[in-house]
Each structure stands twice: as C-alpha cells, then as structure tokens.
Design a protein around this motif. Structure first.
Motif, PDB file in Angstrom:
ATOM      1  N   THR A   1       0.810  -1.225   0.000  1.00 45.92           N
ATOM      2  CA  THR A   1       0.000   0.000   0.000  1.00 45.92           C
ATOM      3  C   THR A   1       0.842   1.274   0.000  1.00 45.92           C
ATOM      4  O   THR A   1       0.287   2.372  -0.025  1.00 45.92           O
ATOM      5  N   LEU A   2       2.168   1.135   0.029  1.00 48.02           N
ATOM      6  CA  LEU A   2       3.038   2.302   0.121  1.00 48.02           C
ATOM      7  C   LEU A   2       2.961   3.164  -1.132  1.00 48.02           C
ATOM      8  O   LEU A   2       3.136   2.670  -2.251  1.00 48.02           O
ATOM      9  N   HIS A   3       2.723   4.456  -0.937  1.00 46.49           N
ATOM     10  CA  HIS A   3       2.778   5.427  -2.024  1.00 46.49           C
ATOM     11  C   HIS A   3       4.144   6.114  -1.964  1.00 46.49           C
ATOM     12  O   HIS A   3       4.467   6.786  -0.980  1.00 46.49           O
ATOM     13  N   ALA A   4       4.945   5.938  -2.991  1.00 46.09           N
ATOM     14  CA  ALA A   4       6.271   6.550  -3.025  1.00 46.09           C
ATOM     15  C   ALA A   4       6.789   6.502  -4.454  1.00 46.09           C
ATOM     16  O   ALA A   4       6.153   5.921  -5.349  1.00 46.09           O
ATOM     17  N   THR A   5       7.934   7.137  -4.677  1.00 42.79           N
ATOM     18  CA  THR A   5       8.620   7.067  -5.967  1.00 42.79           C
ATOM     19  C   THR A   5       9.993   6.464  -5.728  1.00 42.79           C
ATOM     20  O   THR A   5      10.741   6.918  -4.861  1.00 42.79           O
ATOM     21  N   VAL A   6      10.298   5.414  -6.467  1.00 36.69           N
ATOM     22  CA  VAL A   6      11.610   4.778  -6.367  1.00 36.69           C
ATOM     23  C   VAL A   6      12.354   4.978  -7.675  1.00 36.69           C
ATOM     24  O   VAL A   6      11.854   4.650  -8.758  1.00 36.69           O
ATOM     25  N   VAL A   7      13.545   5.524  -7.565  1.00 38.63           N
ATOM     26  CA  VAL A   7      14.445   5.704  -8.711  1.00 38.63           C
ATOM     27  C   VAL A   7      15.533   4.653  -8.586  1.00 38.63           C
ATOM     28  O   VAL A   7      16.154   4.508  -7.522  1.00 38.63           O
ATOM     29  N   THR A   8      15.777   3.897  -9.640  1.00 36.14           N
ATOM     30  CA  THR A   8      16.789   2.850  -9.570  1.00 36.14           C
ATOM     31  C   THR A   8      17.506   2.704 -10.903  1.00 36.14           C
ATOM     32  O   THR A   8      16.935   2.961 -11.961  1.00 36.14           O
ATOM     33  N   HIS A   9      18.757   2.289 -10.843  1.00 35.02           N
ATOM     34  CA  HIS A   9      19.510   1.964 -12.060  1.00 35.02           C
ATOM     35  C   HIS A   9      19.666   0.452 -12.185  1.00 35.02           C
ATOM     36  O   HIS A   9      20.486  -0.028 -12.972  1.00 35.02           O
ATOM     37  N   SER A  10      18.850  -0.282 -11.395  1.00 33.75           N
ATOM     38  CA  SER A  10      18.900  -1.738 -11.415  1.00 33.75           C
ATOM     39  C   SER A  10      17.650  -2.320 -12.065  1.00 33.75           C
ATOM     40  O   SER A  10      16.547  -2.180 -11.529  1.00 33.75           O
ATOM     41  N   PRO A  11      17.781  -2.993 -13.210  1.00 31.70           N
ATOM     42  CA  PRO A  11      16.613  -3.656 -13.807  1.00 31.70           C
ATOM     43  C   PRO A  11      15.995  -4.673 -12.859  1.00 31.70           C
ATOM     44  O   PRO A  11      14.767  -4.842 -12.838  1.00 31.70           O
ATOM     45  N   THR A  12      16.806  -5.354 -12.062  1.00 31.33           N
ATOM     46  CA  THR A  12      16.297  -6.363 -11.134  1.00 31.33           C
ATOM     47  C   THR A  12      15.374  -5.740 -10.092  1.00 31.33           C
ATOM     48  O   THR A  12      14.305  -6.278  -9.780  1.00 31.33           O
ATOM     49  N   ILE A  13      15.787  -4.591  -9.561  1.00 31.93           N
ATOM     50  CA  ILE A  13      14.963  -3.903  -8.562  1.00 31.93           C
ATOM     51  C   ILE A  13      13.686  -3.374  -9.207  1.00 31.93           C
ATOM     52  O   ILE A  13      12.595  -3.457  -8.621  1.00 31.93           O
TER      53      ILE A  13
END
Length: 252
Positions: free
Chosen positions: A112-124
């Motif tokens: 249910t978490l509302h957030a923005t995740v920035v990642t340089h990992s395709p796996t993540i």
C-alpha cells in the motif's frame, strides 16, 4: 620463515588486527619491505586481501556475482531489508541501489506504500512491479552484468536532475579509514553521483562487508547519514566504524 608461513601469518594478522603495515611487519620478521610487498601482491592476486598504500586490508567477500551473493547470509539480509524498508516514508522519492540486500528491502515494503523509487537496477525495477502504488523510474545506461545495474555517463547525467529524500546505497566494503568502496570503477562513479542527489544516504551492510575494502572508494563514512549493520556485529567493530564519523544502527 618460509613464504607459505609468512602468508599464513599475514592472513592471520588481517583477521586479528584488520590491517597489515608493511614496514612494521618487515621489522618484526627481520625481512625486507620488498619481501613483504611481494607477499601482499601475490595474496592480492589470489583475492585474499586488498592492497593499500603502506600495507593491506581485508578483501571484501561481497565481490562475487549477484547469484552467488544471494546465498550469502540470507537471515542477515532479511533483517537489513526490514530495516531499510522501515526508513521509506509515504510520499518520498527514494533512490534504490541494486544488489541482494536491496531486493530484501523491496520484499519488505508494504503493497500500500505510495512513493517514488528511482533505480539503475533492472532487477529492482522488476521486483517493484507488483507494488502498484510505487512510481518506478529507471535510469538507463550500459548494463554491468556482474551487479545487474546500469552504469556510465547516461546514468550520471540523468541523476543530475534528481532531488531525492533518501538513497539506499549498496557497497562491497565498509572500512573506518578507507570508507565505502566497491569493486568496479564505473559503478563507484554512479554511486557517488546518486549519493550527491539525495538528502540522506544510508548504507545497509552485511557482516562480510564490514572492516573490508574494495579497489574503488565511493565516499568516506562521515558523508552518509547512517550505517545499518547486523545484530551479530561485535561491539568493538561497531565502535571502530563509529570512529569513522558515521552513526551505526543495528538491524533487529
């Protein structure tokens, strides 16, 4: 003393003291510094230690590829994952590194978490696909298959436009004097760029990374907001890391 005996002594001292000073060891054993340096070079070539100016430090055991690392200290990483997930607050912009500990963070995030995740990992990014309330932003570049993360100038350029609340940084070495390190030059450059774009950087480090060093430094310990370590971390080691200028927290 035979070469094999000297090398065994060097590795024993590394485990005991956490470092080797070439000059001091040469004086103790009554041999030349060149002989000690040769032993250190050969042990470094075998991946047994990390050479530094004037001596050596323990080599990080966390330099294997992603599949191998996934089997190391699974219970520790689950605890670190829970601790990392608890740091992420609703509405935040969070940069998340690649790696097995970061995968544990994802697995402990509430759906249910509302957030923005920035990642340089395709796996993540793929692991976050089921978290439909999280906006996932990918930073693209050349795929560094060893760690399954994107690296290169395009990642660093894209990072320059970010203003994140939190960066959960992955490393392979955490040492009081050397600081935070990793095994690839380009990956270290990307981590530095992401670190500079976050209000706070937190490192979640399993035991195999503590007191160890890898070839490429990312930042000194004092530059991050906190270091989270396993509950099994000995108190003297925690104090030594705190002496590097970082707040050390224990993952329950």
């Amino acid at each position: 003393m035979l070469t094999t005996q000297r090398k065994q002594l060097i590795l024993q001292r590394l485990r005991q003291d956490g470092q080797i000073v070439a000059k001091a060891l040469s004086e103790e054993l009554g041999i030349s510094e060149d002989t000690v340096r040769r032993d250190l070079r050969e042990l470094a070539a075998e991946g047994r230690l990390q050479r530094v100016h004037g001596g050596a430090l323990p080599a990080s055991a966390a330099t294997a590829d992603l599949q191998v690392r996934a089997a190391l200290a699974p219970d520790e990483k689950k605890a670190l994952g829970r601790a990392g997930a608890a740091l992420i607050q609703p509405g935040q912009v969070v940069i998340m590194d690649g790696g097995t500990t970061s995968l544990q963070v994802v697995q402990h995030l509430p759906l249910t978490l509302h957030a923005t995740v920035v990642t340089h990992s395709p796996t993540i990014a793929v692991a976050l696909a089921g978290h439909t309330q999280i906006e996932v932003l990918m930073l693209g570049g050349r795929l560094f298959r060893h760690s399954m993360v994107n690296v290169g100038a395009s990642v660093i350029e894209a990072a320059a436009w970010l203003h994140a609340d939190l960066y959960l940084m992955g490393v392979t070495g955490v040492h009081a004097q050397v600081g935070l390190s990793t095994g690839d030059f380009e990956e270290a450059a990307v981590k530095r760029a992401l670190h500079q774009r976050a209000a706070e950087t937190v490192v979640l480090a399993s035991a195999d990374k503590l007191g160890a060093a890898s070839p490429f430094t990312i930042a000194p310990l004092r530059d991050i907001a906190a270091l989270v370590v396993p509950a099994s971390t000995p108190a003297p080691l925690r104090k030594k890391l705190q002496a590097g200028g970082v707040k050390v927290s224990v993952a329950a």
